[in-house]
Design a protein around this motif. Sequence first.
Motif, PDB file in Angstrom:
ATOM      1  N   UNK A  94       8.868  -1.944  -5.785  1.00 51.78           N
ATOM      2  CA  UNK A  94       8.166  -2.863  -6.677  1.00 51.78           C
ATOM      3  C   UNK A  94       8.911  -4.193  -6.755  1.00 51.78           C
ATOM      4  N   UNK A  95      10.230  -4.116  -6.793  1.00 53.36           N
ATOM      5  CA  UNK A  95      11.034  -5.353  -6.792  1.00 53.36           C
ATOM      6  C   UNK A  95      10.794  -6.142  -5.505  1.00 53.36           C
ATOM      7  N   UNK A  96      10.724  -5.442  -4.376  1.00 58.32           N
ATOM      8  CA  UNK A  96      10.492  -6.111  -3.099  1.00 58.32           C
ATOM      9  C   UNK A  96       9.104  -6.753  -3.063  1.00 58.32           C
ATOM     10  N   UNK A  97       8.100  -6.042  -3.581  1.00 59.20           N
ATOM     11  CA  UNK A  97       6.753  -6.603  -3.648  1.00 59.20           C
ATOM     12  C   UNK A  97       6.750  -7.834  -4.540  1.00 59.20           C
ATOM     13  N   UNK A 111       3.935  -7.393   4.232  1.00 63.12           N
ATOM     14  CA  UNK A 111       4.525  -7.030   5.514  1.00 63.12           C
ATOM     15  C   UNK A 111       4.625  -5.505   5.625  1.00 63.12           C
ATOM     16  N   UNK A 112       5.012  -5.044   6.812  1.00 64.81           N
ATOM     17  CA  UNK A 112       5.132  -3.610   7.035  1.00 64.81           C
ATOM     18  C   UNK A 112       6.166  -3.008   6.094  1.00 64.81           C
ATOM     19  N   UNK A 113       5.989  -1.742   5.740  1.00 65.62           N
ATOM     20  CA  UNK A 113       6.923  -1.129   4.804  1.00 65.62           C
ATOM     21  C   UNK A 113       8.365  -1.125   5.313  1.00 65.62           C
ATOM     22  N   UNK A 114       8.569  -1.238   6.628  1.00 67.53           N
ATOM     23  CA  UNK A 114       9.932  -1.318   7.154  1.00 67.53           C
ATOM     24  C   UNK A 114      10.642  -2.596   6.744  1.00 67.53           C
ATOM     25  N   UNK A 115       9.904  -3.544   6.174  1.00 65.73           N
ATOM     26  CA  UNK A 115      10.522  -4.780   5.683  1.00 65.73           C
ATOM     27  C   UNK A 115      11.469  -4.507   4.524  1.00 65.73           C
ATOM     28  N   UNK A 116      11.437  -3.286   3.991  1.00 64.45           N
ATOM     29  CA  UNK A 116      12.387  -2.959   2.921  1.00 64.45           C
ATOM     30  C   UNK A 116      13.820  -3.116   3.422  1.00 64.45           C
ATOM     31  N   UNK A 117      14.035  -2.907   4.720  1.00 61.79           N
ATOM     32  CA  UNK A 117      15.349  -3.183   5.321  1.00 61.79           C
ATOM     33  C   UNK A 117      15.719  -4.643   5.105  1.00 61.79           C
ATOM     34  N   UNK A 118      14.786  -5.550   5.409  1.00 58.56           N
ATOM     35  CA  UNK A 118      15.066  -6.984   5.274  1.00 58.56           C
ATOM     36  C   UNK A 118      15.315  -7.358   3.824  1.00 58.56           C
ATOM     37  N   UNK A 119      14.551  -6.737   2.931  1.00 59.49           N
ATOM     38  CA  UNK A 119      14.765  -7.005   1.501  1.00 59.49           C
ATOM     39  C   UNK A 119      16.168  -6.615   1.089  1.00 59.49           C
ATOM     40  N   UNK A 120      16.648  -5.452   1.529  1.00 62.01           N
ATOM     41  CA  UNK A 120      18.011  -5.025   1.207  1.00 62.01           C
ATOM     42  C   UNK A 120      19.031  -5.994   1.789  1.00 62.01           C
ATOM     43  N   UNK A 121      18.759  -6.480   2.967  1.00 62.66           N
ATOM     44  CA  UNK A 121      19.684  -7.419   3.628  1.00 62.66           C
ATOM     45  C   UNK A 121      19.718  -8.763   2.929  1.00 62.66           C
ATOM     46  N   UNK A 122      18.555  -9.183   2.407  1.00 59.08           N
ATOM     47  CA  UNK A 122      18.446 -10.519   1.797  1.00 59.08           C
ATOM     48  C   UNK A 122      18.940 -10.557   0.361  1.00 59.08           C
ATOM     49  N   UNK A 123      19.077  -9.418  -0.257  1.00 58.03           N
ATOM     50  CA  UNK A 123      19.436  -9.392  -1.682  1.00 58.03           C
ATOM     51  C   UNK A 123      20.834  -9.992  -1.909  1.00 58.03           C
ATOM     52  N   UNK A 136       0.833  -1.209   0.000  1.00 63.32           N
ATOM     53  CA  UNK A 136       0.000   0.000   0.000  1.00 63.32           C
ATOM     54  C   UNK A 136       0.864   1.253   0.000  1.00 63.32           C
ATOM     55  N   UNK A 137       2.020   1.184   0.627  1.00 66.49           N
ATOM     56  CA  UNK A 137       2.951   2.313   0.559  1.00 66.49           C
ATOM     57  C   UNK A 137       3.430   2.513  -0.879  1.00 66.49           C
ATOM     58  N   UNK A 138       3.672   1.414  -1.581  1.00 66.99           N
ATOM     59  CA  UNK A 138       4.056   1.501  -2.988  1.00 66.99           C
ATOM     60  C   UNK A 138       2.933   2.126  -3.810  1.00 66.99           C
ATOM     61  N   UNK A 139       1.691   1.739  -3.517  1.00 67.96           N
ATOM     62  CA  UNK A 139       0.544   2.355  -4.204  1.00 67.96           C
ATOM     63  C   UNK A 139       0.550   3.861  -4.022  1.00 67.96           C
ATOM     64  N   UNK A 140       0.809   4.300  -2.789  1.00 66.72           N
ATOM     65  CA  UNK A 140       0.814   5.740  -2.503  1.00 66.72           C
ATOM     66  C   UNK A 140       1.952   6.449  -3.220  1.00 66.72           C
ATOM     67  N   UNK A 141       3.108   5.787  -3.316  1.00 66.70           N
ATOM     68  CA  UNK A 141       4.233   6.370  -4.061  1.00 66.70           C
ATOM     69  C   UNK A 141       3.854   6.563  -5.521  1.00 66.70           C
ATOM     70  N   UNK A 142       3.199   5.562  -6.096  1.00 66.49           N
ATOM     71  CA  UNK A 142       2.771   5.667  -7.496  1.00 66.49           C
ATOM     72  C   UNK A 142       1.728   6.776  -7.682  1.00 66.49           C
ATOM     73  N   UNK A 143       0.814   6.908  -6.720  1.00 63.82           N
ATOM     74  CA  UNK A 143      -0.187   7.976  -6.803  1.00 63.82           C
ATOM     75  C   UNK A 143       0.474   9.352  -6.771  1.00 63.82           C
ATOM     76  N   UNK A 144       1.489   9.502  -5.916  1.00 67.95           N
ATOM     77  CA  UNK A 144       2.196  10.788  -5.839  1.00 67.95           C
ATOM     78  C   UNK A 144       2.935  11.073  -7.144  1.00 67.95           C
TER      79      UNK A 144
END
Length: 288
Positions: free
Chosen positions: A266-269, A276-288, A238-246
């Motif tokens: 979008x890659x993380x989604x 998950x919560x938008x703070x999961x972007x941290x985990x995505x960066x760590x897992x890459x 939903x945070x990504x949706x809001x970014x796209x709307x902006x």
Amino acid sequence: MSQQPTVAVLGLGAMGHAFAANLLKKGFTVHGWNRTRARGEDLENAGLKLAEGPEQAVADAEVVIAMLADGNITESVFKQIEKSLKQGAIVCQMGTIGTEKTDALIAHLASARPDVIYIDAPVSGTKAPAENAQILILASGDKEKAQALEPVFAAISKGAQWLGEAGAGSRMKLVINSWLIGLMQSLAESTRLAEEFGFSTDDLWKVLDGGPLAAPYAKVKLGMIESGDFTPQMHLIWALKDARLALDAANHSQLPALKNIADLWQQAVDAGYGEQDLSVIYQYLKDR
């Protein structure tokens, strides 16, 4: 209208459910509707009158709150209810649906039901603040004609900032969410860099807390990162949706950082992190 108008809440997800619960606690008569009925059944013992359809939910309501997932769903539901709205009802659209859908809904309702008062009022805050009635409402529209909203807003929020003509609230919501999204991405990257240098999230917060950069929101998100518990307060998708709307609404502004973040998120989604919560972007960066 009475001091406590009858209220209908359309959409009983995390935010709408919190609104309905807080209104019931304050003694309001509340009708509710959700596409998945089970989302509201736990509030029936508290007095929620759960309707089978949105038309039934709004039929007796002096104030209608819409907190639906996106612009298309909101538009569809509004077309369903427009003939069922009470004469002179206040319709308060509180979801984040962007500027195009907001302007279209304002124009359509003005034509189809000129007696109805449309208030555009998205909120600043997520699930926990909503449950504790600590959100800020970004209200826009004819405040003088919407006096019945005062006790409603008092029951579900810490206050309302009135921003002008209907539509201004949705525009400010995109501004605020753009800032929030940038903050979250920066916090995730800064945390990764701190870890590389041997610092903990606690070390990072202590330094932030010692100066002018301490944002309570950052503290909450650092706590989620530390615990590894990304139970959603605001879903990444939903945070990504809001970014796209902006980005879609920024006709004349260059927003390269927000575009880059949206592409990354979008890659993380796509990789399965979206619920998950938008703070999961941290985990995505760590897992890459």
